[in-house]
Design a protein around this motif. Structure first.
Motif: not given
Length: 251
Positions: A62-87
């Protein structure tokens, strides 16, 4: 090169040459990491008999994903799903994948990952961007809540548009947590000293991976559902999927 469209009832940007569909994720502040409330939710699942093997390794890490902290994120584009073989084949014409069910299946890249990243005109998401996108405004184990994830939630082939749309979260992203998706961050256990914005932690060595519950489907009762959790993270060591991030095109 870019087309602004409506996909499954939501606004999207399509990279026309490759066909990759991106969603725009709004900026904001969120609490990143494995919270005590989430740990308790896993304990509740365990007490209710929802654990088939043992979750002690999960609690020990559990410590690998801690401590919990506040993070500020700017707007971004991310793929709707992981890349497919064709892509992937758009950039690597010789790419073959023995692990995907079809051309519309999630590409799992091994030795050819470096080749793709060299020619891909997009970047990898930072861990903060990935988790922010996966949570989609929630603070629970998954965007669906604190209940035990089901194998039926997995999606790794995107030929069925109805099923893909049904798997989307509030940001319109499908399959978050299904495939193991590589991030820009180098693997560092825990978040001590991590930045308060969404910049990746860079360096030498293996990168961090998120998700991966579909990569060992059908589940064998080893509590693979834990890989679907929004906060689950581990070190990249083998094959991985890629869900790229892009800058917002100018209108």
């Amino acid at each position: 090169m870019w087309s602004e469209e409506v996909v499954a009832g939501r606004a999207a940007w399509r990279h026309v040459p490759s066909g990759v569909v991106f969603r725009e994720v709004p900026g904001g502040v969120f609490r990143m990491g494995l919270s005590e409330a989430e740990l308790e939710a896993v304990r509740v699942i365990e007490r209710d008999g929802g654990v088939e093997d043992t979750v002690e390794p999960f609690f020990a890490a559990a410590g690998d994903a801690q401590p919990v902290r506040e993070v500020r994120v700017e707007p971004f584009l991310i793929a709707r799903h992981p890349l497919t073989v064709t892509q992937v084949q758009h950039w690597l014409p010789g790419y073959e994948d023995d692990y995907a069910d079809a051309d519309s299946g999630t590409a799992r890249l091994g030795d050819d990952l470096g080749d793709l990243l060299e020619v891909l005109p997009f970047r990898l998401p930072s861990e903060a961007e990935w988790e922010y996108a996966a949570r989609a405004g929630t603070t629970t184990l998954t965007f669906r809540g604190d209940g035990k994830p089901e194998e039926e939630w997995l999606i790794h082939d995107f030929a069925d548009e109805e099923r893909t749309a049904a798997a989307e979260n509030a940001f319109g992203l499908a399959g978050m947590g299904s495939a193991n998706e590589i991030c820009a961050d180098v693997w560092i256990p825990g978040f001590d000293g991590a930045p308060a914005d969404a910049r990746p932690r860079l360096g030498d060595g293996a990168r961090t991976v998120r998700g991966g519950a579909a990569d060992i489907s059908p589940w064998q009762g080893c509590d693979e559902w834990l890989l679907l959790l929004s906060s689950t993270r581990y070190e990249h060591y083998d094959f991985t999927a890629v869900r790229p991030v892009a800058a917002r095109p100018a209108r």
